[in-house]
Design an enzyme around this catalytic site. Structure first.
Site, PDB file in Angstrom:
ATOM      1  CG  HIS A   8      -1.868   1.164   1.279  1.00 38.14           C
ATOM      2  ND1 HIS A   8      -3.211   1.008   1.519  1.00 38.14           N
ATOM      3  CD2 HIS A   8      -1.695   2.505   1.112  1.00 38.14           C
ATOM      4  CE1 HIS A   8      -3.808   2.184   1.505  1.00 38.14           C
ATOM      5  NE2 HIS A   8      -2.906   3.122   1.268  1.00 38.14           N
ATOM      6  CG  HIS A  38      -0.792   7.090  -0.975  1.00 34.57           C
ATOM      7  ND1 HIS A  38      -2.027   7.230  -1.580  1.00 34.57           N
ATOM      8  CD2 HIS A  38      -1.017   6.406   0.181  1.00 34.57           C
ATOM      9  CE1 HIS A  38      -2.954   6.664  -0.819  1.00 34.57           C
ATOM     10  NE2 HIS A  38      -2.368   6.163   0.259  1.00 34.57           N
ATOM     11  CG  LEU A  39       4.879   5.610  -5.761  1.00 37.45           C
ATOM     12  CD1 LEU A  39       5.224   4.754  -6.978  1.00 37.45           C
ATOM     13  CD2 LEU A  39       6.151   5.974  -4.995  1.00 37.45           C
ATOM     14  NE  ARG A  40       0.472  11.873  -2.207  1.00 35.58           N
ATOM     15  CZ  ARG A  40      -0.520  11.405  -1.465  1.00 35.58           C
ATOM     16  NH1 ARG A  40      -1.518  10.730  -2.002  1.00 35.58           N
ATOM     17  NH2 ARG A  40      -0.523  11.616  -0.162  1.00 35.58           N
ATOM     18  CG  ASN A  66      -5.132   8.502  -3.260  1.00 33.29           C
ATOM     19  OD1 ASN A  66      -4.061   8.018  -3.633  1.00 33.29           O
ATOM     20  ND2 ASN A  66      -5.270   9.080  -2.082  1.00 33.29           N
ATOM     21  CE  LYS A  81      -7.964   1.998  -0.714  1.00 31.04           C
ATOM     22  NZ  LYS A  81      -6.762   2.646  -0.220  1.00 31.04           N
ATOM     23  CG  HIS A 120      -9.977   4.194   3.338  1.00 31.38           C
ATOM     24  ND1 HIS A 120      -8.785   4.872   3.448  1.00 31.38           N
ATOM     25  CD2 HIS A 120     -10.745   4.626   4.373  1.00 31.38           C
ATOM     26  CE1 HIS A 120      -8.829   5.678   4.495  1.00 31.38           C
ATOM     27  NE2 HIS A 120     -10.012   5.559   5.063  1.00 31.38           N
ATOM     28  CG  HIS A 134      -4.890   2.050   5.754  1.00 32.79           C
ATOM     29  ND1 HIS A 134      -6.231   1.988   5.965  1.00 32.79           N
ATOM     30  CD2 HIS A 134      -4.719   2.808   4.643  1.00 32.79           C
ATOM     31  CE1 HIS A 134      -6.847   2.686   5.029  1.00 32.79           C
ATOM     32  NE2 HIS A 134      -5.958   3.188   4.212  1.00 32.79           N
ATOM     33  CG  LEU A 152      -7.737  10.343   7.608  1.00 31.95           C
ATOM     34  CD1 LEU A 152      -8.569  11.043   6.557  1.00 31.95           C
ATOM     35  CD2 LEU A 152      -8.558  10.134   8.883  1.00 31.95           C
ATOM     36  CG  ASP A 199      -1.590   4.760   4.019  1.00 33.50           C
ATOM     37  OD1 ASP A 199      -1.643   5.184   2.852  1.00 33.50           O
ATOM     38  OD2 ASP A 199      -2.376   5.125   4.923  1.00 33.50           O
ATOM     39  CG  HIS A 214      -0.086  15.123   2.037  1.00 35.43           C
ATOM     40  ND1 HIS A 214      -1.045  15.339   1.075  1.00 35.43           N
ATOM     41  CD2 HIS A 214      -0.448  13.990   2.670  1.00 35.43           C
ATOM     42  CE1 HIS A 214      -1.960  14.375   1.132  1.00 35.43           C
ATOM     43  NE2 HIS A 214      -1.618  13.538   2.098  1.00 35.43           N
TER      44      HIS A 214
HETATM   45  C1  NCD Z   1      -3.651   8.966   2.107  1.00 35.45           C
HETATM   46  C2  NCD Z   1      -3.254  10.028   1.088  1.00 35.45           C
HETATM   47  O1  NCD Z   1      -2.704  11.056   1.490  1.00 35.45           O
HETATM   48  O2  NCD Z   1      -3.477   9.829  -0.112  1.00 35.45           O
HETATM   49  N1  NCD Z   1      -3.610   9.552   3.413  1.00 35.45           N
HETATM   50  C3  NCD Z   1      -3.473   8.891   4.582  1.00 35.45           C
HETATM   51  O3  NCD Z   1      -3.556   9.513   5.636  1.00 35.45           O
HETATM   52  N2  NCD Z   1      -3.253   7.614   4.617  1.00 35.45           N
HETATM   53  C4  NCD Z   1      -4.986   8.401   1.773  1.00 35.45           C
HETATM   54  C5  NCD Z   1      -5.314   7.132   2.484  1.00 35.45           C
HETATM   55  O4  NCD Z   1      -4.659   6.114   2.310  1.00 35.45           O
HETATM   56  O5  NCD Z   1      -6.283   7.136   3.248  1.00 35.45           O
HETATM   57 ZN    ZN Z   2      -3.248   5.076   1.699  1.00 33.28          ZN
END
Ligand code: NCD
Ligand code: ZN
Length: 347
Positions: A14, A16-18, A42, A100, A137, A175, A220, A248, A252
């Site tokens: 899990h 996030h690479l953006r 996302n 997802k 989620h 998560h 989250l 996860d 940011h």
């Molecule tokens: C994730 C995100 O920033 O894309 N944020 C997080 O707090 N985990 C989204 C997610 O996985 O809920």
């Molecule tokens: Zn996530």
């Protein structure tokens, strides 16, 4: 004597690479240690179709540092407009490894998610038929439900009914943060798994809120009270096949974390393996770290384990990780576990 530990190369189930400048900045942090990762869809706009997933995969591969070997495992973002035939084709081609489910409004960029589950029934039935996992989620979005209860309520009111209504559907509870999540994941047999993050093994809600608000610990699902952290530690270090690592790691830029309405997400890609070695050593479970990071996930996803290995070494002196990484999108604060890290992955 130097302590060391050799593991199969780990995977992150899990991540996030953006995109764009942020992708370029954070990808090396994961690719350094991990062989593969399940890439969260996302983005803005989200990765909904097979074509979008293929284009995103190509952008990730183009952003890899020279010589890195890393395989992004692509995921489709489920919407009420998702076409079952597109999902089937994206899976058959080998491109997509999961879909997802974001309940609409649950987290970052989830407004395109699902409101009425009847509208995704055909997609879920297709997924059950072809064995494609649904990454969930697991939080309700109802305002009346306390944010600390949203996972437990989701399991009872959404997840369990959904699984009963879709026999054969393979599900990953993403998560998990509660003892209820730990317990439910264990009851589901080979078609139910759960990812656990690095940070939820380390922080509880006091870390976020006591002695001043710490935005870099806000994510989250939000970290819960201590008994839940202890349940997660027990699960992760148990070696049981249903639990595997999904960091996860969710970058940011600092300006959006340190903000009146701060974004959710902890960025743990840089020091995850060091943090995990510390936690597993504390739990007397170093011999089960490999199951959590490198074996249980591939078994659930029906993929071979990675070919290579990594070597973790424990040093006398703590290792100083950078406080931030500097991406072209802006600085991103690296997760601070609050204790010195003595384990590093040997280059
Ligand atoms: C994730 C995100 O920033 O894309 N944020 C997080 O707090 N985990 C989204 C997610 O996985 O809920
Ligand atoms: Zn996530």
């Amino acid at each position: 004597m130097t302590q060391s530990l050799t593991l199969r190369r780990p995977d992150d189930w899990h991540l996030h690479l953006r995109d764009g400048a942020m992708l370029k900045g954070v990808l090396p942090e994961t690719a350094r240690h991990f062989g593969r990762a399940i890439i969260m869809p996302n983005l803005v706009p989200p990765v909904v179709t097979g074509d979008q997933a293929a284009a995103y995969r190509d952008r990730i591969l183009a952003a890899l540092p020279e010589g890195a070997s890393f395989e992004p495992l692509m995921v489709l973002y489920l919407t009420e407009g998702t076409d079952p035939a597109d999902v089937r084709a994206a899976h058959a081609s080998g491109l997509v490894k999961a879909v997802k489910l974001y309940p609409a409004g649950a987290t970052t960029n989830s407004h395109g998610g699902v409101r009425n589950f009847e509208n995704v029934r055909a997609v879920l039935d297709t997924m059950a038929e072809i064995g494609l996992p649904l990454c969930v989620h697991g939080e309700v979005t109802t305002h009346e439900v306390d944010i600390f209860d949203r996972e437990a309520v989701f399991i009872d009111t959404v997840l369990d009914p959904l699984r009963r209504a879709t026999p054969g559907l393979r599900v990953v509870m993403e998560h998990i943060t509660t003892e209820e999540g730990v317990a439910y994941a264990r009851t589901g047999g080979p078609d139910l798994g759960a990812t656990i993050t690095t940070h939820h093994l380390i922080i509880n809600r006091n870390h976020i809120l006591a002695g001043g608000i710490k935005p870099h610990y806000y994510c989250l699902p939000v970290a819960k009270r201590e008994k839940h952290r202890l349940a997660l530690r027990k699960a992760a270090t148990s070696g049981e096949g249903c639990y595997f690592l999904g960091t996860d790691s969710a970058p940011h830029v600092d300006a959006l974390k340190e903000h009146a309405c701060g974004c959710a997400g902890c960025f743990t890609a840089t020091n995850t393996m060091s943090c995990l070695a510390h936690v597993f050593e504390e739990e007397g479970a170093l011999d089960r770290l490999e199951a959590f990071t490198s074996l249980n996930g591939p078994a659930f996803y029906r993929l071979p384990v990675n070919e290579g290995t990594i070597r973790l070494v424990k040093h006398e002196a703590p290792h100083a990780f950078p406080e931030k990484i500097y991406t072209e999108a802006g600085p991103v604060t690296v997760f601070n576990p609050g204790f010195p890290l003595h384990w590093t992955v040997e280059a």
